[in-house]
Design a protein around this motif. Structure first.
Motif, PDB file in Angstrom:
ATOM      1  N   LYS A 159      85.585  46.646  57.818  1.00 17.72           N
ATOM      2  CA  LYS A 159      87.021  46.583  57.500  1.00 17.72           C
ATOM      3  C   LYS A 159      87.279  46.953  56.044  1.00 17.72           C
ATOM      4  O   LYS A 159      88.270  47.622  55.728  1.00 17.72           O
ATOM      5  CB  LYS A 159      87.569  45.184  57.780  1.00 17.72           C
ATOM      6  CG  LYS A 159      87.746  44.867  59.253  1.00 17.72           C
ATOM      7  CD  LYS A 159      88.732  43.737  59.477  1.00 17.72           C
ATOM      8  CE  LYS A 159      88.288  42.435  58.855  1.00 17.72           C
ATOM      9  NZ  LYS A 159      89.211  41.324  59.179  1.00 17.72           N
ATOM     10  N   THR A 291      85.990  37.558  66.040  1.00 18.83           N
ATOM     11  CA  THR A 291      86.546  36.580  65.100  1.00 18.83           C
ATOM     12  C   THR A 291      86.891  37.246  63.772  1.00 18.83           C
ATOM     13  O   THR A 291      87.927  36.943  63.165  1.00 18.83           O
ATOM     14  CB  THR A 291      85.541  35.435  64.871  1.00 18.83           C
ATOM     15  OG1 THR A 291      85.213  34.840  66.130  1.00 18.83           O
ATOM     16  CG2 THR A 291      86.120  34.368  63.953  1.00 18.83           C
ATOM     17  N   HIS A 293      87.650  40.365  63.405  1.00 23.27           N
ATOM     18  CA  HIS A 293      88.754  41.308  63.648  1.00 23.27           C
ATOM     19  C   HIS A 293      90.091  40.573  63.750  1.00 23.27           C
ATOM     20  O   HIS A 293      91.056  40.896  63.061  1.00 23.27           O
ATOM     21  CB  HIS A 293      88.482  42.088  64.935  1.00 23.27           C
ATOM     22  CG  HIS A 293      89.563  43.055  65.300  1.00 23.27           C
ATOM     23  ND1 HIS A 293      89.815  44.183  64.547  1.00 23.27           N
ATOM     24  CD2 HIS A 293      90.462  43.056  66.323  1.00 23.27           C
ATOM     25  CE1 HIS A 293      90.823  44.848  65.104  1.00 23.27           C
ATOM     26  NE2 HIS A 293      91.228  44.181  66.178  1.00 23.27           N
ATOM     27  N   ARG A 294      90.123  39.594  64.639  1.00 18.39           N
ATOM     28  CA  ARG A 294      91.358  38.827  64.845  1.00 18.39           C
ATOM     29  C   ARG A 294      91.035  37.643  65.735  1.00 18.39           C
ATOM     30  O   ARG A 294      90.757  37.812  66.921  1.00 18.39           O
ATOM     31  CB  ARG A 294      92.431  39.713  65.492  1.00 18.39           C
ATOM     32  CG  ARG A 294      93.766  39.039  65.702  1.00 18.39           C
ATOM     33  CD  ARG A 294      94.807  40.079  66.125  1.00 18.39           C
ATOM     34  NE  ARG A 294      96.031  39.446  66.583  1.00 18.39           N
ATOM     35  CZ  ARG A 294      96.314  39.174  67.863  1.00 18.39           C
ATOM     36  NH1 ARG A 294      95.448  39.517  68.808  1.00 18.39           N
ATOM     37  NH2 ARG A 294      97.445  38.604  68.189  1.00 18.39           N
ATOM     38  N   LYS A 296      92.733  35.357  67.154  1.00 11.64           N
ATOM     39  CA  LYS A 296      93.565  35.184  68.344  1.00 11.64           C
ATOM     40  C   LYS A 296      93.281  36.244  69.410  1.00 11.64           C
ATOM     41  O   LYS A 296      93.671  36.095  70.561  1.00 11.64           O
ATOM     42  CB  LYS A 296      95.048  35.218  67.970  1.00 11.64           C
ATOM     43  CG  LYS A 296      95.497  34.010  67.163  1.00 11.64           C
ATOM     44  CD  LYS A 296      96.999  34.051  66.885  1.00 11.64           C
ATOM     45  CE  LYS A 296      97.442  32.816  66.112  1.00 11.64           C
ATOM     46  NZ  LYS A 296      98.906  32.857  65.816  1.00 11.64           N
ATOM     47  N   GLY A 297      92.580  37.313  69.003  1.00 13.76           N
ATOM     48  CA  GLY A 297      92.250  38.372  69.955  1.00 13.76           C
ATOM     49  C   GLY A 297      91.059  38.037  70.834  1.00 13.76           C
ATOM     50  O   GLY A 297      90.802  38.710  71.827  1.00 13.76           O
TER      51      GLY A 297
END
Length: 332
Positions: A159, A291, A293-294, A296-297
């Motif tokens: 990222k 985790t 990355h996102r 909630k994803g």
């Protein structure tokens, strides 16, 4: 001696069947991310995985020796042949049950738990080689945690370094990279998972009096590699769907990060002759990447279901193996 030969032959065939089932049960994990991102077509992914699993399986024998001598002592095991046969039948049964329901459980946990359960049924808890057995259990527990951490770290670095790049171009490039990481992941899977059946067959040869060392014979190595390659060619689509899409929505960048994380952990374990659950490692790598990355994803309900299966596999497979040992001992 003829009876012992027949039992040993049955064990060899059962071990090869376990490897074949392991091929379509666990190898699905190795190619799940590349299939889900369309980096590889399913048929091409399976062919690639089958070839690389074979190559990996014939490259090392250290894990096989660990399975042979570090859970129980095959040279002094009471009813050794029956213990090994009961363990194999138990592990196969649990693999088929979890495969049917599409749950990515661990073949390693099933096999190791089954060996321990059958050995305890035969000679009590003193049958276990506690030093080696504890080392294996610690490896099985620690490796998914390390995979999660490494997956989280690698994707976090991605990222940082990729934040200013064009998303479409980046995805195209990483989709190409995924072909290489899928091949690497399949190779490392072969270096660790295929050796477990090699260790089981070597145990049977020792227990049956057909071998006096823990060396893995060439025919054992090649036959197990072939069995796993055939199993891989069958494919495990239910598990591919679970690992490849039900944990998180995977993009090529995510897939490469997860694959690299898994390769590092699995090959590191192979290098120190430690059997690990490739299923746990791969799934945990994806969880770590997801985790980072996102949070909630990540579909945590799927993760929770997998973790529960991971936890219960050892005691359930040990119990099944113990019961099978009593049945086999009564019949034979």
């Amino acid at each position: 001696m003829e009876g012992m030969f027949l039992i040993t032959l049955v064990i060899v065939l059962a071990a090869l069947a376990f490897d074949l089932i392991n091929g379509f049960h666990d190898t699905a994990n190795a190619i799940a991310t590349s299939v889900s991102t369309k980096a590889l077509k399913p048929r091409h992914a399976i062919i690639l995985a089958a070839i690389m699993n074979f190559v990996g399986a014939v490259s090392f024998t250290g894990v096989a020796k660990t399975i042979t001598k570090d859970i129980v002592d095959p040279f002094s095991l009471n009813h050794g042949e029956l213990v090994i046969l009961a363990a194999l039948l138990s592990a196969i049964a649990w693999n088929l049950i979890t495969w049917y329901f599409g749950i990515p459980s661990s073949s390693s946990h099933a096999l190791i738990g089954s060996i321990a359960g059958a050995a305890i049924a035969s000679a009590g808890f003193s049958a276990l080689e506690y030093g080696g057995f504890t080392k294996i259990i610690i490896g099985l527990l620690v490796s998914p945690v390390l995979a999660f951490i490494v997956g989280y770290t690698i994707y976090s670095l991605f990222k940082i370094f990729l934040k200013n790049l064009n998303l479409a171009t980046t995805n195209r490039r990483f989709r190409m990279l995924q072909i290489g990481t899928a091949a690497l992941q399949s190779y490392t899977h072969g270096t660790n998972d295929a050796q477990k059946s090699m260790g089981i067959i070597t145990m049977a040869l020792i227990a049956g009096g057909f071998q006096t060392t823990d060396d893995v014979q060439l025919w054992v190595q090649v036959s197990c590699a072939i069995a796993m390659a055939i199993g891989t060619s069958i494919g495990g689509w239910k598990i591919i769907k679970t690992v490849g899409g039900k944990i998180m929505k995977i993009k090529p960048v995510n897939g490469v990060a997860a694959d690299l994380s898994s390769v590092i952990i699995i090959f590191g374990a192979t290098f120190i002759h430690l059997p690990v659950s490739t299923t746990h490692v791969i799934s945990s790598s994806i969880l770590g990447v997801g985790t980072a990355h996102r949070v909630k994803g990540v579909k945590w309900d799927t993760a929770q279901r997998m973790i529960i299966t991971w936890v219960i596999t050892l005691p359930i497979s040990a119990t099944i193996a113990a019961l099978l040992f009593y049945v086999l001992n009564f019949i034979l």
